[in-house]
Design a protein around this motif. Sequence first.
Motif, mmCIF file in Angstrom:
data_model
loop_
_atom_site.group_PDB
_atom_site.id
_atom_site.type_symbol
_atom_site.label_atom_id
_atom_site.label_comp_id
_atom_site.label_asym_id
_atom_site.label_seq_id
_atom_site.Cartn_x
_atom_site.Cartn_y
_atom_site.Cartn_z
ATOM 1 N N ALA A 110 -47.513 -56.448 -35.199
ATOM 2 C CA ALA A 110 -47.396 -55.028 -34.218
ATOM 3 C C ALA A 110 -48.685 -54.899 -33.178
ATOM 4 C CB ALA A 110 -47.399 -53.848 -35.125
ATOM 5 N N LEU A 111 -49.711 -55.222 -33.762
ATOM 6 C CA LEU A 111 -50.898 -55.142 -32.775
ATOM 7 C C LEU A 111 -50.895 -56.258 -31.616
ATOM 8 C CD1 LEU A 111 -53.997 -54.908 -35.336
ATOM 9 C CD2 LEU A 111 -52.971 -53.099 -33.989
ATOM 10 N N GLU A 112 -50.234 -57.456 -32.126
ATOM 11 C CA GLU A 112 -50.054 -58.607 -31.229
ATOM 12 C C GLU A 112 -48.937 -57.930 -30.147
ATOM 13 O OE1 GLU A 112 -49.327 -61.990 -33.405
ATOM 14 O OE2 GLU A 112 -51.278 -62.277 -34.240
ATOM 15 N N ALA A 113 -48.005 -57.267 -30.605
ATOM 16 C CA ALA A 113 -47.118 -56.771 -29.608
ATOM 17 C C ALA A 113 -47.243 -55.602 -28.720
ATOM 18 C CB ALA A 113 -45.613 -56.265 -30.536
ATOM 19 N N LEU A 163 -52.217 -45.902 -34.349
ATOM 20 C CA LEU A 163 -51.000 -45.698 -34.895
ATOM 21 C C LEU A 163 -50.866 -46.723 -36.290
ATOM 22 C CD1 LEU A 163 -48.309 -44.524 -34.905
ATOM 23 C CD2 LEU A 163 -47.536 -46.061 -33.343
ATOM 24 N N VAL A 164 -51.206 -48.032 -35.812
ATOM 25 C CA VAL A 164 -51.251 -49.100 -36.980
ATOM 26 C C VAL A 164 -52.200 -48.625 -38.231
ATOM 27 C CG1 VAL A 164 -51.299 -51.324 -37.582
ATOM 28 C CG2 VAL A 164 -50.549 -51.076 -35.426
ATOM 29 N N ALA A 165 -53.142 -48.152 -37.819
ATOM 30 C CA ALA A 165 -54.359 -47.889 -38.789
ATOM 31 C C ALA A 165 -53.616 -46.619 -39.389
ATOM 32 C CB ALA A 165 -55.812 -47.537 -38.062
ATOM 33 N N GLU A 166 -53.163 -45.812 -38.943
ATOM 34 C CA GLU A 166 -52.501 -44.429 -39.544
ATOM 35 C C GLU A 166 -51.547 -44.795 -40.405
ATOM 36 O OE1 GLU A 166 -52.010 -40.740 -40.988
ATOM 37 O OE2 GLU A 166 -53.724 -41.466 -40.150
ATOM 38 N N ARG A 167 -50.554 -45.540 -40.077
ATOM 39 C CA ARG A 167 -49.574 -45.859 -41.031
ATOM 40 C C ARG A 167 -49.900 -46.886 -42.095
ATOM 41 N NH1 ARG A 167 -44.167 -46.634 -37.205
ATOM 42 N NH2 ARG A 167 -44.100 -44.890 -36.416
ATOM 43 N N THR A 168 -50.872 -47.594 -41.907
ATOM 44 C CA THR A 168 -51.590 -48.496 -43.095
ATOM 45 C C THR A 168 -52.040 -47.506 -44.083
ATOM 46 O OG1 THR A 168 -51.837 -50.145 -41.566
ATOM 47 C CG2 THR A 168 -53.138 -50.446 -43.459
ATOM 48 N N ARG A 169 -52.893 -46.479 -43.683
ATOM 49 C CA ARG A 169 -53.506 -45.457 -44.632
ATOM 50 C C ARG A 169 -52.500 -44.805 -45.422
ATOM 51 N NH1 ARG A 169 -57.169 -45.300 -40.130
ATOM 52 N NH2 ARG A 169 -56.461 -43.397 -39.442
ATOM 53 N N LYS A 170 -51.511 -44.312 -44.836
ATOM 54 C CA LYS A 170 -50.588 -43.447 -45.321
ATOM 55 C C LYS A 170 -49.525 -44.339 -46.336
ATOM 56 C CE LYS A 170 -46.137 -40.835 -44.518
ATOM 57 N NZ LYS A 170 -45.072 -40.467 -43.630
ATOM 58 N N ALA A 171 -49.365 -45.738 -46.051
ATOM 59 C CA ALA A 171 -48.683 -46.465 -46.894
ATOM 60 C C ALA A 171 -49.554 -46.758 -47.935
ATOM 61 C CB ALA A 171 -48.446 -47.918 -46.337
ATOM 62 N N GLN A 172 -50.892 -47.227 -48.030
ATOM 63 C CA GLN A 172 -52.059 -47.129 -49.125
ATOM 64 C C GLN A 172 -52.078 -45.873 -49.829
ATOM 65 O OE1 GLN A 172 -55.276 -48.279 -46.832
ATOM 66 N NE2 GLN A 172 -54.987 -50.749 -47.143
#
Length: 85
Positions: A3-6, A12-21
């Motif tokens: 996603a970051l490479e795209a 947004l990626v960090a927020e979704r990662t925190r939510k998933a964790q």
Amino acid sequence: MAALEAGVDPALVAERTRKAQSEIVAAEAILNSTPDAPAPLTVDEVVATLEALRNVPRLLEVSGPRDPGRGLRIARYHADLPPGG
């Protein structure tokens, strides 16, 4: 990482990662707090339960519409079944 490479916003990626964790931690807490499953019934216990329950339809007929649970209470008493069993 893809996603970051795209070009997705890193915030947004960090927020979704925190939510998933956070969801993983919550799910693990639920799994860790559930009681262990009871031991499986033995063949003798299954047979005894089925034999005790054989008379339930008749006991329900006898109990009548005013107290349909009466027959089950009688069956449990005579079969020495635990509550809910």
